[in-house]
Design an enzyme around this catalytic site. Structure first.
Site, PDB file in Angstrom:
ATOM      1  N   ASN A   8       0.865  -1.179   0.000  1.00 46.19           N
ATOM      2  CA  ASN A   8       0.000   0.000   0.000  1.00 46.19           C
ATOM      3  C   ASN A   8       0.900   1.227   0.000  1.00 46.19           C
ATOM      4  OD1 ASN A   8      -1.793   2.049   0.515  1.00 46.19           O
ATOM      5  ND2 ASN A   8      -2.272   1.410   2.613  1.00 46.19           N
ATOM      6  N   TRP A   9       0.974   1.884  -1.154  1.00 45.41           N
ATOM      7  CA  TRP A   9       1.885   3.037  -1.258  1.00 45.41           C
ATOM      8  C   TRP A   9       1.290   4.300  -0.641  1.00 45.41           C
ATOM      9  CZ3 TRP A   9       5.130   3.352  -6.424  1.00 45.41           C
ATOM     10  CH2 TRP A   9       6.000   2.245  -6.476  1.00 45.41           C
ATOM     11  N   LYS A  10       0.023   4.251  -0.252  1.00 45.72           N
ATOM     12  CA  LYS A  10      -0.633   5.426   0.342  1.00 45.72           C
ATOM     13  C   LYS A  10      -0.405   6.652  -0.560  1.00 45.72           C
ATOM     14  CE  LYS A  10       0.214   3.327   4.780  1.00 45.72           C
ATOM     15  NZ  LYS A  10       0.119   3.458   6.228  1.00 45.72           N
ATOM     16  N   HIS A  93      -9.544   0.931   5.061  1.00 48.09           N
ATOM     17  CA  HIS A  93      -8.250   1.132   5.739  1.00 48.09           C
ATOM     18  C   HIS A  93      -8.454   2.102   6.907  1.00 48.09           C
ATOM     19  CE1 HIS A  93      -4.120   2.379   6.468  1.00 48.09           C
ATOM     20  NE2 HIS A  93      -3.744   1.296   5.805  1.00 48.09           N
ATOM     21  N   GLU A  95      -6.809   4.501   7.921  1.00 47.21           N
ATOM     22  CA  GLU A  95      -6.597   5.921   7.589  1.00 47.21           C
ATOM     23  C   GLU A  95      -7.818   6.516   6.895  1.00 47.21           C
ATOM     24  OE1 GLU A  95      -2.810   5.378   5.651  1.00 47.21           O
ATOM     25  OE2 GLU A  95      -1.922   4.887   7.593  1.00 47.21           O
ATOM     26  N   GLU A 166      -5.341  -5.300  10.583  1.00 48.70           N
ATOM     27  CA  GLU A 166      -4.359  -4.240  10.770  1.00 48.70           C
ATOM     28  C   GLU A 166      -4.655  -3.502  12.069  1.00 48.70           C
ATOM     29  OE1 GLU A 166      -2.416  -3.070   6.844  1.00 48.70           O
ATOM     30  OE2 GLU A 166      -4.130  -1.751   7.112  1.00 48.70           O
ATOM     31  N   GLY A 172       2.366   2.032  10.700  1.00 51.45           N
ATOM     32  CA  GLY A 172       3.319   3.133  10.560  1.00 51.45           C
ATOM     33  C   GLY A 172       4.031   3.525  11.841  1.00 51.45           C
ATOM     34  N   SER A 211       3.378  -2.351  10.312  1.00 48.38           N
ATOM     35  CA  SER A 211       4.822  -2.364  10.553  1.00 48.38           C
ATOM     36  C   SER A 211       5.490  -3.695  10.211  1.00 48.38           C
ATOM     37  CB  SER A 211       5.120  -1.962  11.999  1.00 48.38           C
ATOM     38  OG  SER A 211       4.693  -0.628  12.232  1.00 48.38           O
ATOM     39  N   GLY A 232       2.760  -1.194   4.238  1.00 47.32           N
ATOM     40  CA  GLY A 232       2.793   0.219   3.873  1.00 47.32           C
ATOM     41  C   GLY A 232       4.209   0.665   3.574  1.00 47.32           C
ATOM     42  N   GLY A 233       4.844   1.299   4.568  1.00 44.50           N
ATOM     43  CA  GLY A 233       6.159   1.912   4.376  1.00 44.50           C
ATOM     44  C   GLY A 233       7.190   1.007   3.724  1.00 44.50           C
TER      45      GLY A 233
HETATM   46  C1  PEP Z   1      -0.822  -0.034   5.938  1.00 42.30           C
HETATM   47  O1  PEP Z   1      -0.886   1.136   5.598  1.00 42.30           O
HETATM   48  O2  PEP Z   1      -1.717  -0.797   5.589  1.00 42.30           O
HETATM   49  C2  PEP Z   1       0.308  -0.468   6.750  1.00 42.30           C
HETATM   50  C3  PEP Z   1       0.286  -1.670   7.246  1.00 42.30           C
HETATM   51  O3  PEP Z   1       1.345   0.423   6.921  1.00 42.30           O
HETATM   52  P1  PEP Z   1       2.792   0.119   7.574  1.00 42.30           P
HETATM   53  O4  PEP Z   1       3.283  -1.174   6.980  1.00 42.30           O
HETATM   54  O5  PEP Z   1       3.622   1.281   7.177  1.00 42.30           O
HETATM   55  O6  PEP Z   1       2.588   0.000   9.049  1.00 42.30           O
END
Ligand code: PEP
Length: 251
Positions: A8-10, A93, A95, A166, A172, A211, A232-233
């Site tokens: 997920n590049w957000k 999600h 966010e 999640e 994050g 994470s 994500g990251g």
């Molecule tokens: C996400 O945005 O779905 C996520 C899991 O982010 P991260 O891996 O950065 O915690």
């Protein structure tokens, strides 16, 4: 079942980052029993789909509107994602739930819209830190599953649904639940899916997200009912995401 490594590049990524997708495809032309997915920002979707056409990498959206078209400035329909080359769409999600006040009812409508457009929905569920500390994790996750998909059972192609657990407090932050905590929630989600969807519940993929990084991926993928990850990251760079993919392929 085939595992799924989803990135997920957000709100990250411009044209030059398509190079990361080229690198990922080159590193994993045919990963064993594992699907690869990148969900870029909508502005990159079409170009990324062209780069990934015919390869091991699929692309997806990060959200869609519940309606097929209309006066909804700034929104994107599921059909538009499909036309741009998406096969999946992330829905609910945390966010989106926080920034745009999305409710389970709205997420349910989006799942139906995604299904009509032949997109596979990735339904995100997870508790906040306050909810975990209050001992309400399973109650919260159960209510999200029911409200957005299971009760009543949404009339969609259920065999295509992916669920992502999640924990909001792990996204994050660099914090991750213990493997016991992940096992508890994934086992709970599996039970709910099997009970509500006897024909497919045992085979639906349940991803862990929050994470995930190369250093913890193998340990997380060894947990029962973890069938992949939503990342994500650590999905932004092919080298880092690739190490997570390697751990999933080896799991
Ligand atoms: C996400 O945005 O779905 C996520 C899991 O982010 P991260 O891996 O950065 O915690």
């Amino acid at each position: 079942m085939r595992r799924l490594a989803a990135g997920n590049w957000k709100m990250n990524g411009t044209g030059e980052d398509l190079e990361e997708v080229r690198s990922l495809i080159a590193a994993f032309p045919a990963p064993d029993n594992t699907d690869l997915l990148i969900c870029p920002p909508a502005t990159l979707l079409h170009r990324m789909a062209e780069v990934a056409a015919g390869s091991s990498v699929q692309v997806g959206g990060q959200d869609c509107h519940a309606k097929p078209a209309g006066a909804h400035t700034g929104d994107i329909s599921a059909d538009m994602l499909r036309e741009a080359g998406a096969d999946y769409v992330i829905l609910g999600h945390s966010e989106r739930r926080t920034d745009h006040r999305e409710t389970d009812r709205m997420v349910r409508a989006k799942i139906m819209a995604a299904d009509r457009a032949l997109l596979a929905p990735i339904l995100c569920v997870g508790e906040t830190l306050a909810e975990r500390e209050a001992g309400r994790t399973l109650e919260v996750v159960g209510a999200q599953l029911d409200g957005s998909l299971l009760a009543p059972l949404a009339e969609v192609r259920l065999e295509h649904v992916v669920v992502a657990y999640e924990p909001v407090w792990a996204i994050g932050t660099g914090l991750t639940p213990t493997t016991e905590q992940i096992a508890e929630v994934h086992g709970f989600i599996r039970e709910r899916l099997v009970a509500a969807i006897p024909a497919h519940g045992a085979r639906l993929r349940i991803l862990y997200g929050g994470s995930v990084k190369p250093s913890n991926a193998a340990e997380i993928f060894a947990v029962p009912h973890v069938n992949g990850a939503l990342v994500g990251g650590a999905s932004l760079k092919a080298a880092e995401f690739g190490r997570i993919v390697e751990a999933l392929v080896a799991a």
